[in-house]
Design an enzyme around this catalytic site. Sequence first.
Site, short mmCIF file in Angstrom:
data_model
loop_
_atom_site.label_atom_id
_atom_site.label_comp_id
_atom_site.label_asym_id
_atom_site.label_seq_id
_atom_site.Cartn_x
_atom_site.Cartn_y
_atom_site.Cartn_z
N ASP A 1 44.13 12.48 42.32
CA ASP A 1 42.90 13.04 42.88
C ASP A 1 43.23 14.19 43.80
OD1 ASP A 1 41.30 11.38 41.35
OD2 ASP A 1 41.51 9.91 42.79
N ASN B 1 38.31 16.82 36.56
CA ASN B 1 38.20 15.34 36.92
C ASN B 1 36.86 15.32 37.89
OD1 ASN B 1 38.54 12.58 37.04
ND2 ASN B 1 39.42 12.76 38.96
N GLY C 1 30.82 5.74 30.72
CA GLY C 1 30.39 7.06 30.18
C GLY C 1 29.32 7.60 30.51
N SER C 2 28.62 7.30 32.05
CA SER C 2 27.40 7.79 32.42
C SER C 2 27.79 9.43 32.67
CB SER C 2 26.98 7.39 33.66
OG SER C 2 27.64 7.58 34.67
N ASN C 3 28.79 9.93 32.97
CA ASN C 3 29.03 11.22 33.14
C ASN C 3 29.27 11.88 31.82
OD1 ASN C 3 29.44 12.19 36.06
ND2 ASN C 3 30.50 10.19 35.96
N MET D 1 40.77 6.21 33.54
CA MET D 1 41.57 5.38 34.64
C MET D 1 43.00 5.81 34.47
SD MET D 1 38.91 4.70 36.10
CE MET D 1 39.34 3.36 37.31
N ARG D 2 43.84 6.84 34.15
CA ARG D 2 45.19 6.86 33.86
C ARG D 2 45.38 8.26 34.38
NH1 ARG D 2 47.53 2.81 30.63
NH2 ARG D 2 45.97 1.72 29.62
N LEU D 3 46.71 8.15 35.01
CA LEU D 3 47.41 9.41 35.33
C LEU D 3 47.75 10.19 34.39
CD1 LEU D 3 49.76 8.23 38.32
CD2 LEU D 3 47.59 9.92 38.55
N SER E 1 33.29 14.78 44.28
CA SER E 1 34.11 16.01 43.92
C SER E 1 34.58 16.38 42.75
CB SER E 1 35.49 16.09 45.03
OG SER E 1 35.25 15.62 46.38
N HIS F 1 35.42 12.76 40.99
CA HIS F 1 35.70 11.50 41.67
C HIS F 1 34.60 11.48 42.71
CE1 HIS F 1 38.37 8.91 43.81
NE2 HIS F 1 38.19 9.29 44.86
C1 GRF Z 1 32.48 7.79 38.24
O1 GRF Z 1 31.98 7.21 39.47
C2 GRF Z 1 33.29 8.78 38.56
O2 GRF Z 1 33.50 9.57 39.63
C3 GRF Z 1 34.85 7.91 38.55
O3 GRF Z 1 34.51 6.99 37.57
C4 GRF Z 1 33.15 6.58 37.64
C5 GRF Z 1 33.03 6.77 36.01
O4 GRF Z 1 31.46 6.57 35.77
N1 GRF Z 1 36.13 8.93 38.20
P1 GRF Z 1 31.21 6.72 34.29
O5 GRF Z 1 32.04 6.00 33.18
O6 GRF Z 1 31.29 8.18 34.05
O7 GRF Z 1 29.67 6.21 34.16
#
Ligand code: GRF
Length: 220
Positions: free
Chosen positions: A150, A112, A15-17, A95-97, A141, A114
């Site tokens: 992706d 998304n 969840g860092s994003n 992590m799902r389509l 991206s 990536h």
């Molecule tokens: C990130 O590297 C993102 O680009 C990829 O999965 C990772 C998720 O990291 N899709 P976080 O859970 O947001 O820390």
Amino acid sequence: MEREVRVGVLASGRGSNLEALWRAEQAGTLGARLVAVASDHRTAPALQLAARFGLPALAVDAGPRRGRMTAVAEAEIVAFLRAQRVDLVCLAGFMRLLGTPLLEAYPGAILNIHPSLLPSFPGLEAQARALEHGVKVAGCSVHFVDAGVDTGPIVAQATVPVHEDDTPETLAARILEQEHRLYPYAVRLWAEGRLQVRDRRVFIREPSLGSSGRSREERS
Ligand code: GRF
């Protein structure tokens, strides 16, 4: 009165994003508001973050770990996002389509992030594969989501150098720093209605004076 753009985040892990988006919102630079978090993992740290941020959260039982969610789980997520009046869905380590229910509920409104310079290295372990391949420049991206892995139109990218002593971990950390900058920027562009997609290309329009943001109602 202008309606704020409401963002729902789907996350499977750390969840860092999600946190980067939340920090941008707090700093007033997101141009949108986080209103919901959903996960396919009941124990995802992202759900703990959602609780810390006071965001409504949903965990679904999505079926076997990889690939698509069950139709029931996906419908549950769509219902939750609709109930929270979400305009834009951001996948952040989800992590799902996605299948038809989500793609049809949010046309042109799912992003998304990536950790590679797409179209190179889509899918899992992108940073390790980039390193093994011997690239000199790596990056991340943000792209619109379609039914592929992706494959959707690219909104924005950021690059980082690859160092000779890099490991997958050090490279991933350098890329992640850029992810945390790039995702809020891309969300803001979407929220300001500045993204225009023609075929595979995404054009970024100049900000128009006096207009900030678009809501789901305005787009449909
Ligand atoms: C990130 O590297 C993102 O680009 C990829 O999965 C990772 C998720 O990291 N899709 P976080 O859970 O947001 O820390």
